[in-house]
Write an enzyme that holds these catalytic residues in place. Structure first.
Site, PDB file in Angstrom:
ATOM      1  N   GLU A 164     -53.394  16.764  30.686  1.00 53.70           N
ATOM      2  CA  GLU A 164     -52.528  17.938  30.655  1.00 53.70           C
ATOM      3  C   GLU A 164     -51.322  17.686  31.555  1.00 53.70           C
ATOM      4  O   GLU A 164     -51.368  16.847  32.464  1.00 53.70           O
ATOM      5  CB  GLU A 164     -53.289  19.177  31.139  1.00 53.70           C
ATOM      6  CG  GLU A 164     -53.814  19.066  32.555  1.00 53.70           C
ATOM      7  CD  GLU A 164     -54.821  20.163  32.900  1.00 53.70           C
ATOM      8  OE1 GLU A 164     -55.317  20.821  31.967  1.00 53.70           O
ATOM      9  OE2 GLU A 164     -55.103  20.337  34.095  1.00 53.70           O
ATOM     10  N   LYS A 166     -48.750  18.002  34.569  1.00 58.97           N
ATOM     11  CA  LYS A 166     -48.811  18.449  35.964  1.00 58.97           C
ATOM     12  C   LYS A 166     -47.557  19.284  36.210  1.00 58.97           C
ATOM     13  O   LYS A 166     -46.459  18.758  36.370  1.00 58.97           O
ATOM     14  CB  LYS A 166     -48.856  17.260  36.926  1.00 58.97           C
ATOM     15  CG  LYS A 166     -49.018  17.667  38.392  1.00 58.97           C
ATOM     16  CD  LYS A 166     -49.130  16.434  39.275  1.00 58.97           C
ATOM     17  CE  LYS A 166     -49.321  16.827  40.746  1.00 58.97           C
ATOM     18  NZ  LYS A 166     -48.128  17.529  41.295  1.00 58.97           N
ATOM     19  N   CYS A 454     -10.169  36.163  33.449  1.00 60.00           N
ATOM     20  CA  CYS A 454     -11.176  36.126  34.511  1.00 60.00           C
ATOM     21  C   CYS A 454     -12.526  36.556  33.946  1.00 60.00           C
ATOM     22  O   CYS A 454     -12.626  37.592  33.280  1.00 60.00           O
ATOM     23  CB  CYS A 454     -10.771  37.059  35.645  1.00 60.00           C
ATOM     24  SG  CYS A 454     -12.050  37.293  36.905  1.00 60.00           S
ATOM     25  N   CYS A 470      -7.444  34.029  39.255  1.00 62.32           N
ATOM     26  CA  CYS A 470      -7.505  35.357  38.655  1.00 62.32           C
ATOM     27  C   CYS A 470      -6.357  36.182  39.213  1.00 62.32           C
ATOM     28  O   CYS A 470      -6.135  36.204  40.442  1.00 62.32           O
ATOM     29  CB  CYS A 470      -8.844  36.016  38.981  1.00 62.32           C
ATOM     30  SG  CYS A 470      -8.895  37.789  38.638  1.00 62.32           S
TER      31      CYS A 470
END
Length: 724
Positions: A164, A166, A454, A470
């Site tokens: 399986e 880990k 922005c 901006c």
């Protein structure tokens, strides 16, 4: 058993559920109890379909409507909520975690990334089980050390391995009694751990009630994790609001499950796989048998498991996992190989630290090359837009990196980098990670398209050379939040009582829409907010009232003028004396100030020339904010001298030393140059400043020599100055 394989309950809230309900005040208690039980059953079913089967049958809006109705019923009729799905929203904050002893030890697993260590583990398993039939009389391995020889040595032996992933998350023990969730505990030291039940209850893939023919008692081991896609989205949100992203999903998970406020945990996208039974009244024969039955009880398991005949099959399983791990939505750092037969496991036993029947074959670390999953455009305090690459975590020079700078729009175009590309990461100066190059194009677009507006306030983006800004100014929420945060920070006016969460609350509620609004806050409004009390509200209002006459240099720093830190602010205050003089200074005037070059002078001039910034200053003055005037004596004793301080002074701080010489007309700068007259070097002096002093032929004074110079040459007694 999948959700499709089991029959949906005969319940009106499962298929195409109604979301319009009679008011709770208009129904009888018996009706409310019946409806609440149907809603609980339906919501559990929907949780199974969504969180464990990834196959929902209702929309998110419908699900939220059902959950809200259940919450309303439970509150109105004071219904028992034990085991109810409504517990997943989080309860009251905890003071601390209790320590709980585990039902059974939660041991670690021996591990290695070397294939020969894995084969040696297999040899030990065969030896202990008496299955090494092909060994020579002298105990030697007839087959040598390679993989095929290992197979030959165990010809006819039977050790199957259950394999399986880990998972790279946080291990947890979850206990159920009579099918009901009782508690969840961290691994801790393996014998006992912290009780994190309140947080684990909020994880929707962890059932609060088992289903099917469950055992009377069950203690299972699981791994809590944050899915990679959810991790990237969560990091994106953190970066957009100016917070540092988590380094990797495991750190995000570990920090989340240990939150003292379960409501915080409930907001974060955690998941859980179950993979082992620590104790149960149900008996099992094999590891894979355990894995098969857990889903029937409602416990989520991982489908990337396999039962193989021998160690070479287990090695092949791990190698396939290496190839596929970039496509998984969870982090794995190895493959766990378990002897499948539980009777054989009992015979093998465990050491005090780890079981002898399990081994972790580790995956190689991701180094330098990784996948760019997203690009976030972050809005800084000055409005500068900075593109940030969000990455699959990668090891770079021993540091796990999950984000990297893309610098600016020009850099993005030059690199030709887009979301989905395979990129190489480097660390500038072994500190700041950045995208160095694209090593594999996986995206359909040529490069990431930098936004024209922005991402926070939708104002137009303005380009200044390679940089983007901006244009929303302090009207942009991102700039506003950062501007206010800076204004009240220790580097600004040092206003206590306004931490990150409280500041967010003030902005979200609209009480603070600009820096001047801070001075309009009153106790009554603050005390009504969640997380505030009358005393804390009074303390904040008093702090703000006390900050209406700040030192001029502190005020200049708090305003967030680009390139102006405390040292430059002191130089400006000392040179111009008043706020108006600084605001009206020309670039030529500003360039005459120590620590102010052409670029800094331009930034200061641009800042105070911007109408929106002038409006903020005017609004602050209207509210009584009046920075102190600095009175510098002309013809002062130290006028024209420039000092630099380095190291730890005895009896006074570096700031006090700078203030002292500035009061007498000197300049105190942060760096040594040809204009520096004296470098005062105390204990722990910076070598770079000493080297600069030598290069510029600047005299270096000890603290004693500095104090003697002031006393003998200029008549300044340091002790008297500090006392006054």
């Amino acid at each position: 058993m999948s959700a499709d394989a089991r029959e949906a309950p005969d319940n009106p809230y499962v298929a195409d559920p109604p979301t319009e309900f009679d008011p709770v005040d208009d129904i009888e208690e018996a009706t409310a109890r019946e409806q609440a039980e149907q809603l609980r059953e339906a919501i559990r079913y929907h949780d199974d379909r969504y969180y464990r089967e990834a196959d929902p049958v209702v929309s998110d809006r419908d699900y939220d409507a059902l959950l809200s109705r259940l919450q309303a019923l439970e509150a109105a009729f004071d219904l028992d909520t034990d085991g109810s799905p409504t517990q997943r929203v989080g309860g009251e904050p905890l003071d601390e975690f209790d320590t709980v002893e585990h039902v059974a030890p939660m041991r670690s697993i021996d591990s290695s990334g070397d294939v020969e260590d894995v084969r040696e583990f297999d040899r030990r398993v065969h030896d202990r089980l008496g299955l090494s039939q092909a060994r020579g009389d002298d105990g030697s391995d007839d087959g040598g050390g390679d993989g095929q020889a290992s197979l030959d040595a165990y010809a006819g032996a039977s050790v199957a391995y259950f394999c399986e992933p880990k998972f790279d998350g946080v291990s947890v023990e979850v206990v159920y009694e009579d099918g009901e969730f009782v508690r969840a505990t961290t691994r801790g030291d393996g014998e006992k751990g912290d009780d994190i039940s309140a947080n684990v209850r909020t994880i929707r893939s962890v059932p609060l009630r088992l289903r099917g023919d469950y055992p009377e008692f069950l203690a299972v081991r699981g791994e809590i994790f944050m899915p990679r896609e959810a991790f990237q989205q969560y990091n994106r949100e953190r970066v957009e609001r100016g917070d540092d992203p988590f380094a990797n999903p495991r750190n995000a998970t570990a920090g989340t499950v240990r939150q003292l406020d379960p409501a915080v945990t409930a907001e974060r996208p955690l998941d859980c796989f179950f993979f082992d039974v620590l104790d149960s009244t149900h008996q099992f024969d094999t590891q894979h048998g355990r894995q098969d039955v857990l889903p029937a009880w409602g416990l989520k398991t991982n489908h990337r498991t396999d039962l193989v005949d021998d160690i070479e099959g287990a090695i092949a399983y791990r190698n396939t996992l290496v190839e596929d791990r970039d496509d998984l939505d969870y982090e794995v750092d190895g493959a766990v190989l378990k002897v499948d037969d539980l009777d054989q496991c009992d015979r093998l036993g465990s050491t005090s630290r780890a079981p002898r029947w399990a081994y972790a074959y580790k995956l190689p670390a991701r180094t330098e090359e990784t996948t760019l999953r997203d690009v976030v455009v972050q809005v800084g305090r000055t409005g500068r837009l900075t593109p940030v690459a969000l990455l699959d975590p990668v090891d770079v020079a021993g540091v796990t990196v999950s984000r990297a700078s893309l610098h600016n729009p020009d850099q993005i175009r030059q690199l030709g980098v887009a979301v989905g590309d395979r990129v190489r990461i480097e660390r500038a100066g072994d500190v700041i990670p950045y995208v160095a190059e694209v090593v594999e194009k996986n995206a359909e677009t040529e490069h990431f398209a930098f936004p024209d507006a922005c991402p926070v306030c939708d104002s137009p983006v303005e380009h200044d050379g390679p940089l983007a800004f901006c244009t929303g100014g302090l009207g942009c929420p991102a700039q506003l939040r950062r501007a206010i945060e800076h204004y009240v920070s220790r580097g600004g006016l040092d206003i206590e009582g306004l931490g990150e969460q409280r500041l967010d609350r003030l902005v979200e509620t609209g009480l603070v829409e600009s820096i001047p609004d801070l001075y309009d806050l009153d106790v009554a409004d603050l005390a009504e907010l969640e997380g505030w009390g009358e005393r804390s509200a009074e303390n904040l209002v008093a702090e703000l009232a006390a900050a209406t006459e700040p030192p001029l240099d502190d005020f200049l720093t708090a305003l967030g003028v680009p390139e102006v830190g405390p040292t430059t602010a002191r130089s400006l205050a000392r040179t111009f004396g008043t706020l108006d003089a600084v605001m009206d200074a020309t670039e030529e005037d500003l360039r005459e100030v120590d620590d102010v070059g052409e670029t800094v002078a331009h930034e200061i001039r641009e800042f105070f020339a911007a109408p929106r910034n002038r409006e903020v200053v005017d609004a602050l003055r209207e509210r009584g904010v009046s920075p102190e005037t600095v009175d510098v004596e002309t013809g002062a004793a130290l006028e024209g001298s420039t000092f630099v301080f380095t190291g730890s002074l005895e009896g006074l701080t570096r700031g006090e030393a700078q203030d002292l010489v500035e009061r007498h007309g000197a300049n105190a700068t942060a760096s040594v140059s040809g204009n520096t007259d004296y470098l005062v070097a105390a204990d722990g002096a910076g070598q770079s400043k000493l080297d600069d002093a030598e290069a510029n032929d600047v005299p270096v004074l000890s603290q004693a020599e500095f104090e003697a110079l002031l006393a003998e040459e200029f008549g300044i007694d340091v002790t008297d100055e500090l006392g006054s």
